[in-house]
Design a protein around this motif. Structure first.
Motif, PDB file in Angstrom:
ATOM      1  N   LYS A 181       0.816  -1.214   0.000  1.00 33.20           N
ATOM      2  CA  LYS A 181       0.000   0.000   0.000  1.00 33.20           C
ATOM      3  C   LYS A 181       0.852   1.268   0.000  1.00 33.20           C
ATOM      4  O   LYS A 181       0.487   2.283  -0.598  1.00 33.20           O
ATOM      5  CB  LYS A 181      -0.920   0.015   1.222  1.00 33.20           C
ATOM      6  CG  LYS A 181      -2.071  -0.967   1.174  1.00 33.20           C
ATOM      7  CD  LYS A 181      -2.924  -0.835   2.433  1.00 33.20           C
ATOM      8  CE  LYS A 181      -4.103  -1.789   2.425  1.00 33.20           C
ATOM      9  NZ  LYS A 181      -4.928  -1.666   3.653  1.00 33.20           N
ATOM     10  N   LEU A 182       1.982   1.204   0.687  1.00 27.50           N
ATOM     11  CA  LEU A 182       2.804   2.407   0.852  1.00 27.50           C
ATOM     12  C   LEU A 182       3.906   2.552  -0.191  1.00 27.50           C
ATOM     13  O   LEU A 182       4.469   3.638  -0.351  1.00 27.50           O
ATOM     14  CB  LEU A 182       3.442   2.414   2.246  1.00 27.50           C
ATOM     15  CG  LEU A 182       2.491   2.579   3.430  1.00 27.50           C
ATOM     16  CD1 LEU A 182       3.277   2.547   4.737  1.00 27.50           C
ATOM     17  CD2 LEU A 182       1.688   3.869   3.328  1.00 27.50           C
ATOM     18  N   SER A 183       4.227   1.475  -0.881  1.00 24.20           N
ATOM     19  CA  SER A 183       5.383   1.501  -1.778  1.00 24.20           C
ATOM     20  C   SER A 183       5.218   2.485  -2.929  1.00 24.20           C
ATOM     21  O   SER A 183       6.209   3.002  -3.450  1.00 24.20           O
ATOM     22  CB  SER A 183       5.649   0.096  -2.332  1.00 24.20           C
ATOM     23  OG  SER A 183       4.520  -0.400  -3.045  1.00 24.20           O
ATOM     24  N   ASP A 184       3.970   2.758  -3.347  1.00 28.26           N
ATOM     25  CA  ASP A 184       3.745   3.732  -4.418  1.00 28.26           C
ATOM     26  C   ASP A 184       3.846   5.165  -3.922  1.00 28.26           C
ATOM     27  O   ASP A 184       4.013   6.094  -4.716  1.00 28.26           O
ATOM     28  CB  ASP A 184       2.362   3.522  -5.050  1.00 28.26           C
ATOM     29  CG  ASP A 184       2.278   2.223  -5.830  1.00 28.26           C
ATOM     30  OD1 ASP A 184       3.347   1.707  -6.242  1.00 28.26           O
ATOM     31  OD2 ASP A 184       1.155   1.719  -6.016  1.00 28.26           O
ATOM     32  N   ARG A 185       3.762   5.354  -2.604  1.00 28.58           N
ATOM     33  CA  ARG A 185       3.783   6.693  -2.019  1.00 28.58           C
ATOM     34  C   ARG A 185       5.158   7.083  -1.497  1.00 28.58           C
ATOM     35  O   ARG A 185       5.506   8.264  -1.491  1.00 28.58           O
ATOM     36  CB  ARG A 185       2.796   6.770  -0.847  1.00 28.58           C
ATOM     37  CG  ARG A 185       1.344   6.566  -1.208  1.00 28.58           C
ATOM     38  CD  ARG A 185       0.491   6.411   0.045  1.00 28.58           C
ATOM     39  NE  ARG A 185      -0.925   6.378  -0.254  1.00 28.58           N
ATOM     40  CZ  ARG A 185      -1.750   7.419  -0.130  1.00 28.58           C
ATOM     41  NH1 ARG A 185      -1.280   8.574   0.298  1.00 28.58           N
ATOM     42  NH2 ARG A 185      -3.023   7.310  -0.413  1.00 28.58           N
ATOM     43  N   LEU A 186       5.912   6.087  -1.013  1.00 33.94           N
ATOM     44  CA  LEU A 186       7.157   6.368  -0.316  1.00 33.94           C
ATOM     45  C   LEU A 186       8.296   5.510  -0.865  1.00 33.94           C
ATOM     46  O   LEU A 186       8.078   4.406  -1.354  1.00 33.94           O
ATOM     47  CB  LEU A 186       6.996   6.066   1.181  1.00 33.94           C
ATOM     48  CG  LEU A 186       5.913   6.822   1.946  1.00 33.94           C
ATOM     49  CD1 LEU A 186       5.759   6.230   3.346  1.00 33.94           C
ATOM     50  CD2 LEU A 186       6.229   8.312   2.027  1.00 33.94           C
ATOM     51  N   SER A 187       9.506   6.042  -0.755  1.00 30.91           N
ATOM     52  CA  SER A 187      10.706   5.280  -1.107  1.00 30.91           C
ATOM     53  C   SER A 187      11.161   4.527   0.135  1.00 30.91           C
ATOM     54  O   SER A 187      11.942   5.035   0.937  1.00 30.91           O
ATOM     55  CB  SER A 187      11.807   6.227  -1.598  1.00 30.91           C
ATOM     56  OG  SER A 187      11.365   6.987  -2.698  1.00 30.91           O
ATOM     57  N   MET A 188      10.643   3.334   0.322  1.00 30.43           N
ATOM     58  CA  MET A 188      10.868   2.556   1.538  1.00 30.43           C
ATOM     59  C   MET A 188      12.017   1.579   1.350  1.00 30.43           C
ATOM     60  O   MET A 188      12.014   0.784   0.411  1.00 30.43           O
ATOM     61  CB  MET A 188       9.601   1.791   1.919  1.00 30.43           C
ATOM     62  CG  MET A 188       8.412   2.684   2.230  1.00 30.43           C
ATOM     63  SD  MET A 188       6.842   1.773   2.262  1.00 30.43           S
ATOM     64  CE  MET A 188       7.205   0.496   3.464  1.00 30.43           C
ATOM     65  N   HIS A 189      13.004   1.653   2.237  1.00 29.89           N
ATOM     66  CA  HIS A 189      14.141   0.746   2.190  1.00 29.89           C
ATOM     67  C   HIS A 189      14.212   0.012   3.528  1.00 29.89           C
ATOM     68  O   HIS A 189      14.509   0.617   4.551  1.00 29.89           O
ATOM     69  CB  HIS A 189      15.433   1.519   1.932  1.00 29.89           C
ATOM     70  CG  HIS A 189      15.361   2.430   0.742  1.00 29.89           C
ATOM     71  ND1 HIS A 189      15.455   1.962  -0.552  1.00 29.89           N
ATOM     72  CD2 HIS A 189      15.178   3.769   0.652  1.00 29.89           C
ATOM     73  CE1 HIS A 189      15.348   2.974  -1.396  1.00 29.89           C
ATOM     74  NE2 HIS A 189      15.180   4.082  -0.688  1.00 29.89           N
ATOM     75  N   ALA A 190      13.912  -1.285   3.524  1.00 25.28           N
ATOM     76  CA  ALA A 190      13.929  -2.066   4.763  1.00 25.28           C
ATOM     77  C   ALA A 190      15.348  -2.123   5.317  1.00 25.28           C
ATOM     78  O   ALA A 190      16.297  -2.445   4.600  1.00 25.28           O
ATOM     79  CB  ALA A 190      13.402  -3.471   4.502  1.00 25.28           C
TER      80      ALA A 190
END
Length: 248
Positions: A181-190
């Motif tokens: 859900k969030l990957s299209d909104r934010l540049s998320m790096h685990a």
């Protein structure tokens, strides 16, 4: 309930390093961005990740020089709370005032802990649920920021949200759905991961978010966790910015 909160509040004094790091890295964000605007960004992020939000907590913490009672009375007066009362907890004098969340109104808790001669540690917690007016919560958040700054307290804050996830899904699958859900909104790096039989948790580097801490060599901006509650037959979702500071 009082003892549980007070113990948690005093233990939270150990988070001063975390809060300090939050302030350092948050200072690299746009100077014109208000604390209210930062909170609204985090609210939008959590709303996108969780369909059924049940609990929201903003926690301000910081050390101050001066009289703890005076600081508690100042905050209580500014925030419309009752006169603080003196309680004794784990060897410390604590000045405390609180109002519970009700309907659209947020809950507010003030603790000013005497930590030494002419020194104190202050904790201000704002809480709400799905019925709470988000504009009021943002306004209170900015008011706390201004009052603490004007009284000379170097304080930082964190934000946590909890809600219900889908029933029948494992914690790992639920977490993956939130990431999607969030990957299209934010540049998320685990950056850091934890899993066990009932829980999955991941901490992320998210450059778009303005609050951050350093964990080892990593800069963290957000943590998501899912705990599978077999008794209730559902998943409990928790988001923390920059990390989770409540039980999940």
């Amino acid at each position: 309930m009082l003892n549980r909160w007070m113990t948690a509040g005093l233990v939270a004094m150990a988070l001063i390093i975390v809060i300090g790091m939050t302030k350092v890295y948050a200072g690299n964000a746009e100077k014109s961005e208000s604390e209210g605007a930062k909170l609204e960004q985090l609210m939008k992020t959590s709303n996108a990740a969780i369909d059924q939000i049940e609990r929201m907590i903003i926690k301000w913490q910081g050390q101050g020089i001066g009289n703890a009672q005076d600081q508690a009375e100042l905050l209580a007066g500014q925030l419309g709370l009752p006169q603080p009362i003196l309680v004794r907890q784990t060897g410390h004098d604590v000045y405390r005032s609180e109002i519970q969340a009700e309907e659209q109104h947020a809950g507010i808790l003030v603790n000013a802990v005497v930590t030494g001669e002419n020194e104190y540690y202050v904790i201000v917690q704002l809480s709400g649920d799905k019925f709470t007016n988000s504009s009021q919560l943002t306004s209170l958040h900015e008011q706390v920021n201004q009052t603490l700054a004007e009284s000379g307290v170097e304080a930082g804050w964190n934000y946590a949200v909890q809600g219900k996830g889908a029933s029948g899904a494992t914690a790992s699958i639920q977490l993956q759905k939130m990431e999607d859900k969030l990957s299209d909104r934010l540049s998320m790096h685990a950056a850091e991961r934890y899993t066990d039989a009932n829980t999955a948790s991941v901490s992320y580097r998210v450059p778009e978010l303005s609050t951050a801490i350093q964990s080892g060599s990593q800069i963290l901006n957000m943590q998501m966790a899912v705990h599978q509650d077999h008794g209730k037959g559902s998943n409990r979702i928790t988001l923390g910015f920059p990390v989770i500071t409540i039980e999940y």
